[in-house]
Enzyme design. Structure first.
Site, PDB file in Angstrom:
ATOM      1  N   LYS A  36       0.796  -1.177   0.080  1.00 46.80           N
ATOM      2  CA  LYS A  36      -0.155   0.069  -0.051  1.00 46.80           C
ATOM      3  C   LYS A  36       0.932   1.329   0.035  1.00 46.80           C
ATOM      4  O   LYS A  36       0.343   2.307  -0.487  1.00 46.80           O
ATOM      5  CB  LYS A  36      -0.718   0.085   1.202  1.00 46.80           C
ATOM      6  N   CYS A  43      11.750  -1.538   7.627  1.00 47.32           N
ATOM      7  CA  CYS A  43      12.963  -1.643   7.613  1.00 47.32           C
ATOM      8  C   CYS A  43      13.802  -0.544   6.695  1.00 47.32           C
ATOM      9  O   CYS A  43      14.748   0.076   7.108  1.00 47.32           O
ATOM     10  CB  CYS A  43      13.726  -3.071   7.330  1.00 47.32           C
ATOM     11  N   THR A 144       2.213  -8.169   6.678  1.00 47.61           N
ATOM     12  CA  THR A 144       1.566  -6.804   6.935  1.00 47.61           C
ATOM     13  C   THR A 144       2.450  -5.997   7.878  1.00 47.61           C
ATOM     14  O   THR A 144       2.058  -4.673   8.059  1.00 47.61           O
ATOM     15  CB  THR A 144       0.085  -6.708   7.262  1.00 47.61           C
ATOM     16  N   GLU A 205      12.957   4.683  31.400  1.00 47.54           N
ATOM     17  CA  GLU A 205      12.664   3.490  31.202  1.00 47.54           C
ATOM     18  C   GLU A 205      11.805   2.883  32.407  1.00 47.54           C
ATOM     19  O   GLU A 205      12.212   3.072  33.650  1.00 47.54           O
ATOM     20  CB  GLU A 205      13.831   2.507  31.061  1.00 47.54           C
ATOM     21  N   GLY A 272       7.987  -0.062  22.136  1.00 39.48           N
ATOM     22  CA  GLY A 272       7.634  -1.082  21.634  1.00 39.48           C
ATOM     23  C   GLY A 272       6.655  -1.047  20.210  1.00 39.48           C
ATOM     24  O   GLY A 272       6.150  -0.098  19.827  1.00 39.48           O
ATOM     25  N   ASP A 312       6.597  -9.392  11.179  1.00 44.87           N
ATOM     26  CA  ASP A 312       6.080  -8.675  12.524  1.00 44.87           C
ATOM     27  C   ASP A 312       4.550  -8.877  12.491  1.00 44.87           C
ATOM     28  O   ASP A 312       4.196  -8.729  13.835  1.00 44.87           O
ATOM     29  CB  ASP A 312       6.510  -7.318  12.251  1.00 44.87           C
ATOM     30  N   HIS A 444      44.518 -12.132  13.439  1.00 38.12           N
ATOM     31  CA  HIS A 444      44.995 -10.931  14.430  1.00 38.12           C
ATOM     32  C   HIS A 444      45.333  -9.878  13.601  1.00 38.12           C
ATOM     33  O   HIS A 444      46.267 -10.056  12.573  1.00 38.12           O
ATOM     34  CB  HIS A 444      46.107 -11.627  15.291  1.00 38.12           C
TER      35      HIS A 444
HETATM   36  P1  NAD Z   1      11.472  -2.512  22.811  1.00 36.60           P
HETATM   37  O1  NAD Z   1      10.297  -3.669  23.139  1.00 36.60           O
HETATM   38  O2  NAD Z   1      12.800  -2.891  22.318  1.00 36.60           O
HETATM   39  O3  NAD Z   1      11.678  -1.944  24.179  1.00 36.60           O
HETATM   40  C1  NAD Z   1      10.586  -1.001  24.516  1.00 36.60           C
HETATM   41  C2  NAD Z   1      10.983  -0.571  25.994  1.00 36.60           C
HETATM   42  O4  NAD Z   1      10.099   0.389  26.604  1.00 36.60           O
HETATM   43  C3  NAD Z   1      11.005  -1.621  27.155  1.00 36.60           C
HETATM   44  O5  NAD Z   1      12.258  -1.508  27.700  1.00 36.60           O
HETATM   45  C4  NAD Z   1       9.835  -1.484  27.991  1.00 36.60           C
HETATM   46  O6  NAD Z   1      10.145  -1.793  29.368  1.00 36.60           O
HETATM   47  C5  NAD Z   1       9.883   0.107  28.014  1.00 36.60           C
HETATM   48  N1  NAD Z   1       8.624   0.547  28.140  1.00 36.60           N
HETATM   49  C6  NAD Z   1       7.462   0.134  27.899  1.00 36.60           C
HETATM   50  N2  NAD Z   1       6.291   0.839  28.315  1.00 36.60           N
HETATM   51  C7  NAD Z   1       6.942   1.977  29.017  1.00 36.60           C
HETATM   52  C8  NAD Z   1       6.504   3.343  29.550  1.00 36.60           C
HETATM   53  N3  NAD Z   1       5.226   3.519  29.492  1.00 36.60           N
HETATM   54  N4  NAD Z   1       7.226   4.202  30.067  1.00 36.60           N
HETATM   55  C9  NAD Z   1       8.596   3.774  30.058  1.00 36.60           C
HETATM   56  N5  NAD Z   1       9.161   2.700  29.638  1.00 36.60           N
HETATM   57  C10 NAD Z   1       8.336   1.786  28.744  1.00 36.60           C
HETATM   58  O7  NAD Z   1      10.740  -1.678  21.790  1.00 36.60           O
HETATM   59  P2  NAD Z   1      11.190  -0.605  20.787  1.00 36.60           P
HETATM   60  O8  NAD Z   1      12.834  -0.207  21.297  1.00 36.60           O
HETATM   61  O9  NAD Z   1      10.127   0.542  20.468  1.00 36.60           O
HETATM   62  O10 NAD Z   1      11.637  -1.154  19.408  1.00 36.60           O
HETATM   63  C11 NAD Z   1      10.373  -2.105  18.718  1.00 36.60           C
HETATM   64  C12 NAD Z   1      10.821  -3.058  17.959  1.00 36.60           C
HETATM   65  O11 NAD Z   1      11.662  -2.644  16.773  1.00 36.60           O
HETATM   66  C13 NAD Z   1      11.551  -4.103  18.514  1.00 36.60           C
HETATM   67  O12 NAD Z   1      10.725  -5.459  18.325  1.00 36.60           O
HETATM   68  C14 NAD Z   1      12.713  -4.174  18.065  1.00 36.60           C
HETATM   69  O13 NAD Z   1      13.268  -5.519  18.210  1.00 36.60           O
HETATM   70  C15 NAD Z   1      12.640  -3.842  16.857  1.00 36.60           C
HETATM   71  N6  NAD Z   1      13.881  -2.998  16.417  1.00 36.60           N
HETATM   72  C16 NAD Z   1      15.195  -3.711  16.400  1.00 36.60           C
HETATM   73  C17 NAD Z   1      16.317  -3.045  16.035  1.00 36.60           C
HETATM   74  C18 NAD Z   1      17.465  -3.860  15.767  1.00 36.60           C
HETATM   75  O14 NAD Z   1      17.534  -4.890  15.408  1.00 36.60           O
HETATM   76  N7  NAD Z   1      18.779  -3.076  15.832  1.00 36.60           N
HETATM   77  C19 NAD Z   1      16.142  -1.616  16.057  1.00 36.60           C
HETATM   78  C20 NAD Z   1      15.341  -0.872  16.133  1.00 36.60           C
HETATM   79  C21 NAD Z   1      14.019  -1.743  16.266  1.00 36.60           C
END
Ligand code: NAD
Length: 474
Positions: A36, A43, A144, A205, A272, A312, A444
């Protein structure tokens, strides 16, 4: 389309969808891919790739700050933010064009539109040109994706200063200050980037640790490194309200019954992502979902035979590389195989300065599963290449099974850790043992020598650091 050719429809053109489409075409299917928005999905367009482009530039800025240490004094003249964004966008465009080219050369029919199930194995596509089309297919692969979670915080939805990760990658100008809600992967990567660009960052956090799903000993080290770089990290704290002002927002943070207010020009919400299936009407297609995620069996098949779901929207590990793996496997199964998706050996990580990467079991998981193990560690201060790259900040930690001497987990906090983690993934995938890794000569000087040294240290025989005396030894 040939008479005997299977018609495979793929819904979603992100890393899961476009890979599934390519593999199905390689296996002889007539493939239609419905997308869409933009090919490449989250990504390529608003996730991994643009973030890494910004991290690449941030690394330059860090080098300038550190240059006097090397006797080459550089100074920063200006940051032209719009040019920074243009560079990032040009990388994205090149890769999106690459995906378009791959799809074209595999004769995949790409439709720009939104697909919705109207009955099992039949979709209706609302096309971008305002026409619609009904498609019935032998096999359908749903990919999706996901969208950011919006937490129920007072004033967050209404605020003019709150952005998500997509917004953070497209800000009109660099803010002087930012509060990041969530100390997960996105929160930390954006903190690394924007801190290097000179923005004052506070991470809030909710849990008592950063990246709670990764090895906690390394997460603790990562926390200290971030703080040393100037990032403020508030653990065990929740944002309870956001109040808009003229020039920014007031972020109300509560912990243990007390409240603090932090002013920031921008607030990044990174708590998240959740599976995205809203436009799809999976129920009309007979596809069962649970809390928005599409239910699949070990073959990645949904509750309707011949309809698969990947990436996802399945809501397990939300990573581009697991979507790739699922995409290939679902395409194979759609074309007659019975392959089982086994996600036991998935490298995960955080990009930044340094990177953190993990594969296999963390110590916390090994304890939970009651697996008996021993640990090997090697601090990067003992590794020449790391000393040159970042002053030797970081560590490699390995977990080895007591019973079979097998590598259970590899955890790396180091420059280029994400490039190094492949060694751990191969070792675990091939059920490699500590002895086999030790017997592998490592080049090395490389930082990856630290992986071998960590395994050596698990046996009290590290070469480039003093070993702990074993209990009972004289
Ligand atoms: P995440 O799940 O990694 O982290 C979210 C964090 O927010 C958690 O530590 C949680 O405890 C905290 N949290 C939740 N509610 C909260 C609140 N109300 N107040 C404060 N903290 C709170 O999610 P993300 O960082 O948003 O990433 C999303 C997705 O994207 C993940 O699945 C991640 O694996 C993916 N991603 C991967 C990469 C990579 O592979 N390098 C990079 C970016 C994103």
């Amino acid at each position: 389309m040939g008479i005997s050719q299977k018609h495979v429809v793929v819904i979603g053109g992100g890393p899961g969808g476009y890979v599934a489409a390519l593999r199905a075409a390689q296996l002889g299917a007539h493939v239609t891919l419905v997308e869409k928005k933009h090919l490449g999905g989250t990504c390529l367009n608003v996730g991994c790739i643009p973030t890494k482009a910004l991290i690449h530039i941030a690394e330059f800025l860090n080098s300038i700050h550190e240059s006097p240490n090397f006797g080459v004094k550089l100074s920063l003249e200006e940051i032209n933010w719009s040019q920074v964004l243009s560079y990032k966008n040009s990388v994205v465009q090149t890769l999106v064009k690459g995906v378009e080219g791959l799809l074209r050369s595999n004769k995949i029919n790409v439709i720009n539109g939104t697909a919705q199930f109207i009955r099992p194995k039949t979709i209706e596509i609302q096309k971008a040109d305002n026409t619609s089309e009904v498609l019935e297919a032998d096999r359908i692969i749903v990919a999706t994706g996901s969208v950011p979670v919006i937490p129920p915080i007072d004033g967050l939805k209404e605020s003019h200063f709150v952005i998500d990760s997509t917004g953070a990658l497209n800000m009109n100008s660099l803010p002087a200050s930012m509060v990041i809600i969530g100390g997960g992967v996105i929160g930390i990567e954006m903190a690394y980037v924007l801190n290097a660009f000179g923005c004052n960052i506070t991470i809030v956090e909710a849990l008592p640790t950063l990246v709670p799903t990764m090895d906690q000993e390394l997460a603790e080290l990562l926390l200290r490194i971030l703080e040393k770089q100037g990032v403020v990290v508030m653990l065990g704290c929740k944002v309870s309200a956001i109040i808009d002002g003229e020039q920014g927002a007031k972020v109300v943070v509560s912990t243990g019954g007390t409240e603090t207010e932090i002013k920031a020009e921008k607030v990044l919400c990174a708590v998240g992502r959740r599976p995205y299936t809203e436009d799809l009407s999976p129920d009309l297609g007979g596809i069962k979902t649970e809390k928005g995620r599409i239910l699949v069996n070990e073959y990645l098949e949904t509750t309707i035979p011949g309809v698969y779901a990947i990436g996802d929207c399945v809501g397990k590990t939300m990573l581009a590389h697991t979507a790739y793996a699922m995409g290939e496997l679902a395409a194979e199964n759609a074309m007659g195989e019975h392959l089982v998706y086994n996600p036991n050996c998935v490298p995960v990580g955080i990009y930044g300065f340094p990177e953190m990467a993990s594969v296999g079991l963390t110590e916390e998981q090994a304890k939970e599963k009651k697996i008996s193990y021993h640990v090997g560690r090697f601090p990067l201060s003992g590794n020449g290449r790391a000393l040159i790259a970042n002053g030797g900040e970081g560590m490699v930690k390995v977990l080895i099974g007591d019973e079979l001497d097998e590598i259970l987990g590899v955890h790396i906090l180091a420059p280029n850790a994400m490039e190094m983690i492949g060694e751990g993934a191969v070792a675990i995938q091939m059920e490699g043992t500590a002895e086999e890794l030790i017997n592998t000569i490592h080049a090395h000087p490389t930082i990856s020598e630290a992986i071998r040294e960590a395994v050596l240290s698990s046996q009290g025989r590290a070469i480039h650091m003093p070993n702990k005396k074993k209990k009972g030894a004289g």
